[in-house]
Design an enzyme around this catalytic site. Structure first.
Site, PDB file in Angstrom:
ATOM      1  N   ARG A  52      29.688 -37.092  -5.158  1.00 44.83           N
ATOM      2  CA  ARG A  52      28.393 -37.511  -5.726  1.00 44.83           C
ATOM      3  C   ARG A  52      27.242 -36.967  -4.886  1.00 44.83           C
ATOM      4  O   ARG A  52      26.210 -36.560  -5.415  1.00 44.83           O
ATOM      5  CB  ARG A  52      28.322 -39.035  -5.813  1.00 44.83           C
ATOM      6  CG  ARG A  52      27.057 -39.509  -6.535  1.00 44.83           C
ATOM      7  CD  ARG A  52      27.072 -40.993  -6.792  1.00 44.83           C
ATOM      8  NE  ARG A  52      27.074 -41.741  -5.552  1.00 44.83           N
ATOM      9  CZ  ARG A  52      27.256 -43.055  -5.473  1.00 44.83           C
ATOM     10  NH1 ARG A  52      27.449 -43.767  -6.570  1.00 44.83           N
ATOM     11  NH2 ARG A  52      27.246 -43.671  -4.315  1.00 44.83           N
ATOM     12  N   ARG A 100       2.273 -30.747   3.849  1.00 41.55           N
ATOM     13  CA  ARG A 100       2.343 -31.511   2.605  1.00 41.55           C
ATOM     14  C   ARG A 100       1.823 -30.732   1.400  1.00 41.55           C
ATOM     15  O   ARG A 100       0.661 -30.316   1.368  1.00 41.55           O
ATOM     16  CB  ARG A 100       1.571 -32.826   2.746  1.00 41.55           C
ATOM     17  CG  ARG A 100       1.836 -33.782   1.577  1.00 41.55           C
ATOM     18  CD  ARG A 100       1.081 -35.090   1.714  1.00 41.55           C
ATOM     19  NE  ARG A 100       1.443 -36.001   0.637  1.00 41.55           N
ATOM     20  CZ  ARG A 100       0.938 -35.925  -0.594  1.00 41.55           C
ATOM     21  NH1 ARG A 100       0.055 -34.993  -0.898  1.00 41.55           N
ATOM     22  NH2 ARG A 100       1.320 -36.783  -1.537  1.00 41.55           N
ATOM     23  N   HIS A 102       3.156 -30.616  -2.996  1.00 39.98           N
ATOM     24  CA  HIS A 102       4.180 -31.151  -3.896  1.00 39.98           C
ATOM     25  C   HIS A 102       5.321 -30.163  -4.142  1.00 39.98           C
ATOM     26  O   HIS A 102       6.480 -30.546  -4.128  1.00 39.98           O
ATOM     27  CB  HIS A 102       3.568 -31.555  -5.244  1.00 39.98           C
ATOM     28  CG  HIS A 102       2.774 -32.825  -5.190  1.00 39.98           C
ATOM     29  ND1 HIS A 102       1.682 -32.999  -4.373  1.00 39.98           N
ATOM     30  CD2 HIS A 102       2.919 -34.000  -5.857  1.00 39.98           C
ATOM     31  CE1 HIS A 102       1.191 -34.213  -4.539  1.00 39.98           C
ATOM     32  NE2 HIS A 102       1.928 -34.848  -5.440  1.00 39.98           N
ATOM     33  N   LYS A 149      21.263 -40.005  -6.793  1.00 39.32           N
ATOM     34  CA  LYS A 149      21.094 -41.079  -5.805  1.00 39.32           C
ATOM     35  C   LYS A 149      19.950 -40.731  -4.847  1.00 39.32           C
ATOM     36  O   LYS A 149      20.179 -40.310  -3.708  1.00 39.32           O
ATOM     37  CB  LYS A 149      22.420 -41.311  -5.062  1.00 39.32           C
ATOM     38  CG  LYS A 149      22.487 -42.653  -4.357  1.00 39.32           C
ATOM     39  CD  LYS A 149      23.913 -42.968  -3.983  1.00 39.32           C
ATOM     40  CE  LYS A 149      24.024 -44.147  -3.036  1.00 39.32           C
ATOM     41  NZ  LYS A 149      23.514 -45.390  -3.596  1.00 39.32           N
ATOM     42  N   GLU A 182      22.139 -51.729 -15.052  1.00 38.54           N
ATOM     43  CA  GLU A 182      22.922 -51.899 -13.820  1.00 38.54           C
ATOM     44  C   GLU A 182      22.125 -52.809 -12.897  1.00 38.54           C
ATOM     45  O   GLU A 182      21.016 -53.232 -13.235  1.00 38.54           O
ATOM     46  CB  GLU A 182      23.195 -50.538 -13.159  1.00 38.54           C
ATOM     47  CG  GLU A 182      21.928 -49.815 -12.712  1.00 38.54           C
ATOM     48  CD  GLU A 182      22.184 -48.434 -12.129  1.00 38.54           C
ATOM     49  OE1 GLU A 182      23.184 -48.244 -11.429  1.00 38.54           O
ATOM     50  OE2 GLU A 182      21.344 -47.548 -12.366  1.00 38.54           O
TER      51      GLU A 182
HETATM   52  N1  PMP Z   1      23.662 -48.682  -8.852  1.00 37.82           N
HETATM   53  C1  PMP Z   1      22.664 -48.496  -7.966  1.00 37.82           C
HETATM   54  C2  PMP Z   1      21.263 -48.418  -8.471  1.00 37.82           C
HETATM   55  C3  PMP Z   1      22.935 -48.396  -6.585  1.00 37.82           C
HETATM   56  O1  PMP Z   1      21.946 -48.207  -5.706  1.00 37.82           O
HETATM   57  C4  PMP Z   1      24.276 -48.528  -6.139  1.00 37.82           C
HETATM   58  C5  PMP Z   1      24.622 -48.493  -4.672  1.00 37.82           C
HETATM   59  N2  PMP Z   1      24.243 -47.340  -4.047  1.00 37.82           N
HETATM   60  C6  PMP Z   1      25.284 -48.718  -7.094  1.00 37.82           C
HETATM   61  C7  PMP Z   1      24.940 -48.779  -8.433  1.00 37.82           C
HETATM   62  C8  PMP Z   1      26.727 -48.835  -6.678  1.00 37.82           C
HETATM   63  O2  PMP Z   1      27.222 -47.580  -6.300  1.00 37.82           O
HETATM   64  P1  PMP Z   1      28.444 -47.432  -5.277  1.00 37.82           P
HETATM   65  O3  PMP Z   1      29.565 -48.217  -5.846  1.00 37.82           O
HETATM   66  O4  PMP Z   1      28.715 -45.984  -5.272  1.00 37.82           O
HETATM   67  O5  PMP Z   1      27.961 -47.981  -3.976  1.00 37.82           O
END
Ligand code: PMP
Length: 287
Positions: A52, A100, A102, A149, A182
């Site tokens: 990831r 700085r 963008h 992420k 989520e």
């Molecule tokens: N959703 C979000 C928004 C997160 O920040 C996380 C944790 N990083 C998760 C789900 C869970 O992901 P993982 O199981 O890979 O920690």
């Protein structure tokens, strides 16, 4: 024992570790991160998080700062220097430091890399899971690339704070159609009225949780029935059980949503079993 952080090639005392004021992580949240659970000093779900990470970097066109092998050595060394047995290791990679502006900095600007590690209060985590936690809902106001992420976590920060102020441990984001996306730092699950496991599919605008994927594997091997599609807040309130997953919380049973009791208001058998199985498998397979 004093903590140690890795910052751009050096191990430094945690309290004195700093990045430049024009680091793009600080200026623009122009960076990504990963968190691994650590069991017995070893990395849990190693490949899932590494894969990831590579995807997050390539989606944002941030060059890999070092090879996977070198990065793994840094993660392990940070774990070792902090004497972490059961805990977490945090990695952040940003687009580096530059005047700085963008638009991306000049090609060849080295990405910044920081790594920290800490022990987890495992008995406290177990006690919380045994008791179950409260969840509140919050509107999902995030951008359209929650699959990456990134360290741009302001909506998540505000949602978690709203939860805390209402005595809850987590906030579940809800989209404009009333479906749960989520958690603020977790993936959301229920056991519905038919006894099926429900969690939102990853075609939606959510993070592809590594713990979520590991739990899906366990479901298959344990013979649980899965229905991978979103659920509404009302369905969650009427569910037999609810829980959430993440590298830091494993599988955590939720016992109420917005004050409404779920099931009998205690952690359910499915969530409890999945937590035990997840921890057992993650500990066994950690490297
Ligand atoms: N959703 C979000 C928004 C997160 O920040 C996380 C944790 N990083 C998760 C789900 C869970 O992901 P993982 O199981 O890979 O920690």
């Amino acid at each position: 024992m004093s903590r140690v952080a890795y910052v751009n090639g050096q191990y430094q005392p945690h309290g004195q570790a700093t990045v430049h004021i024009e680091d793009r992580g600080f200026q623009f949240a122009d960076g990504v991160y990963e968190v691994w659970a650590v069991f017995d000093g070893r990395l849990a779900d190693y490949e899932g998080h590494m894969t990831r990470l590579g995807r997050s970097l390539s989606e944002l066109r941030i060059p890999a700062p070092m090879t996977k092998e070198a990065l793994t050595r840094v993660l392990r060394e940070t774990i070792r220097r902090n004497r972490v047995r059961d805990g977490l290791v945090y990695l952040q990679i940003t687009r580096g430091t530059a005047r700085r502006d963008h638009a991306f900095p000049a090609e060849g600007t080295p990405p910044s890399v920081i790594v920290t590690a800490k022990n987890l209060n495992y008995p406290r985590s177990e006690a919380q899971a045994a008791k179950g936690v409260a969840v509140v809902t919050q509107p999902d106001i995030r951008w359209g690339r929650c699959d990456i992420k990134t360290v741009g976590l302001l909506p998540n920060v505000l949602a978690k704070q709203a939860a805390k102020e209402r005595g809850a441990a987590e906030a579940w984001f809800v989209d404009e159609t009333g479906l749960v996306t989520e958690g603020s730092s977790t993936n959301a699950w229920i056991v519905d009225q038919d006894g099926k496991l429900r969690t939102r599919d990853t075609q939606a605008n959510i993070l592809r949780g590594v713990t979520r994927a590991a739990v899906l594997d366990i479901l298959a091997s344990e013979g649980f029935e899965l229905d991978e599609r979103p659920f509404s807040v009302d369905e969650a309130k009427a569910a037999r059980e609810a829980f959430y997953t993440s590298a830091s919380g494993f599988v955590t049973p939720a016992i109420s949503i917005d004050g409404a009791k779920i099931g009998d208001g205690k952690p359910g058998p499915v969530a409890t079993r999945l937590r035990a199985r997840y921890i057992e498998a993650a500990r066994r397979d950690a490297i």
